[in-house]
Design an enzyme around this catalytic site. Sequence first.
Site, PDB file in Angstrom:
ATOM      1  N   SER A  12      22.866   4.921 -44.501  1.00 30.15           N
ATOM      2  CA  SER A  12      22.409   5.738 -43.738  1.00 30.15           C
ATOM      3  C   SER A  12      20.800   5.422 -43.641  1.00 30.15           C
ATOM      4  CB  SER A  12      22.696   7.251 -43.676  1.00 30.15           C
ATOM      5  OG  SER A  12      23.999   7.469 -43.722  1.00 30.15           O
ATOM      6  N   GLY A  93      27.251   3.325 -54.559  1.00 25.86           N
ATOM      7  CA  GLY A  93      26.845   4.750 -55.583  1.00 25.86           C
ATOM      8  C   GLY A  93      28.423   5.105 -55.901  1.00 25.86           C
ATOM      9  N   ASP A  94      28.776   5.403 -57.258  1.00 26.19           N
ATOM     10  CA  ASP A  94      29.805   6.165 -57.691  1.00 26.19           C
ATOM     11  C   ASP A  94      30.371   7.312 -57.282  1.00 26.19           C
ATOM     12  OD1 ASP A  94      28.342   7.493 -59.427  1.00 26.19           O
ATOM     13  OD2 ASP A  94      29.474   6.879 -61.331  1.00 26.19           O
ATOM     14  N   ASP A 201      26.490  45.673 -23.475  1.00 27.15           N
ATOM     15  CA  ASP A 201      26.009  44.251 -23.164  1.00 27.15           C
ATOM     16  C   ASP A 201      25.349  44.340 -21.721  1.00 27.15           C
ATOM     17  OD1 ASP A 201      25.390  41.713 -22.980  1.00 27.15           O
ATOM     18  OD2 ASP A 201      27.642  40.979 -22.694  1.00 27.15           O
TER      19      ASP A 201
HETATM   20  C1  SPV Z   1      27.969  36.476 -24.782  1.00 21.34           C
HETATM   21  O1  SPV Z   1      28.719  36.007 -25.870  1.00 21.34           O
HETATM   22  O2  SPV Z   1      27.072  37.493 -25.002  1.00 21.34           O
HETATM   23  C2  SPV Z   1      28.278  35.658 -23.568  1.00 21.34           C
HETATM   24  C3  SPV Z   1      29.462  35.117 -23.663  1.00 21.34           C
HETATM   25  O3  SPV Z   1      27.497  36.019 -22.731  1.00 21.34           O
HETATM   26  S1  SPV Z   1      30.664  36.281 -22.616  1.00 21.34           S
HETATM   27  O4  SPV Z   1      30.827  37.549 -23.316  1.00 21.34           O
HETATM   28  O5  SPV Z   1      31.845  35.616 -22.420  1.00 21.34           O
HETATM   29  O6  SPV Z   1      29.728  36.798 -21.354  1.00 21.34           O
HETATM   30 MG    MG Z   2      25.813  37.305 -23.019  1.00 22.75          MG
END
Ligand code: SPV
Ligand code: MG
Length: 428
Positions: A12, A93-94, A201
Amino acid sequence: MKKNKIVYIGLSADILHEGHINIINTAKKYGNIVVGLLTDKAISSYKNIPQLSYKQREIILKNIKSISKVIPQNTLDYTDNLNLLKPNFVVHGDDWKTGVQKLTRLKVIKTLKKWGGKLIEPKYTKNVSSSIIKKKISESYPENRVSRLKRLIYSKDIVRILESHNALTGLIIETLKLQNKEFDGMWSSSLTDSAIKGLPDNSSLSFSARISSLNDMMDVTTKPLVFDADNGGQIEHLPFLIRSLERSGVSAIIMEDKVGLKKNSLFKNQTGTKQDKPKLFAKKIKKICTSRKSQDFMVIARIESFIVGKGLKDALQRADIYSKAGADAILIHSKEKTPSEIFSFAREFKKSKNYIPLVSVPSTYSKVYEKDLIKNGFKLVIYANQLLRAAYPSMQNTARTILKNSRAFEADKKIIPIKEIINLIKND
Ligand code: SPV
Ligand code: MG
């Protein structure tokens, strides 16, 4: 050195150290050294992508006196190059007698047998490896982490990202390996990040709180992080958000094309959810492109057309506009049970001259296999919430068991021993 003998070594050569010199010095005793230099694709099939590009690594090796020739090795498997060169010897290398390269080694022995070639295995140089050195480097230079995601996208079939909501889940993503598979990075989800703080959310958790919790993960990991920025907030504020994200070492922002009070996209009822005007959203993308310091910091535009019930045509129009505005990739979101609508999007978008890599979040269509996402042109898959969904019921059940039995003994059987939790985090 034996004349007219060919010695093949696969390298690598990302960071050259005394272990490599040991191999080269051993090899030169047997003949002319041809190095099969593993390409980014070959390396990322079994470990992290290298820091240096193929070209850079090739220049270094070509300038080492004992090396006669450098050719690309496109897979971890040596067979193609060995059949091509029919070398008299292979030197390695081993250390590969065990671990991910075990099968590769057996195939080398079998192939060499065809023309009476031999495998030479000098003792592996202990306590020195590119991985140890690289870990140290990436801990001290966060910008390595920023650019890593883009390079992964261009060298892997698919980049695998998993939701992380604290340092401990970050460590799972960092360290878990299953044969040659691992997660490539972390997803800072607005949904799970809000949930662990007891918030819905809907963007009530501020960006500064989000960044502070992702910094906990950054402290103990080296893999890239993708940030869920909801709709990015106000365009005027975006440069400041980008500055903070880049400083923290984040590799990509994903911004969704919605306006107004945010609601999670997976809610069945999306009445009241509004999509942004494509042109206005494009301006936000442009703003990020002009304010980011690193061109490797990716802006990923998330299209919500399918979520709000608009069709394929709307999604495709938006994809073209967002791509032209400078987006590096498109997340085409869906809450269907199958991936058929995102696959039809992918088929059509492929024909566009503005095509850019695609991102999938298979939360509702979780039956989809990565190989089918790859076949349909997806380069990034985000498992967006599974770790929190796993942890929460387990914690709730444990709490219930203690309540039910008025003691903790019954819960012990289903949880890890104290010794294990003490030793979970190294303290040396
Ligand atoms: C989140 O994980 O907050 C996302 C994806 O935005 S979703 O919940 O599908 O909106
Ligand atoms: Mg989100």
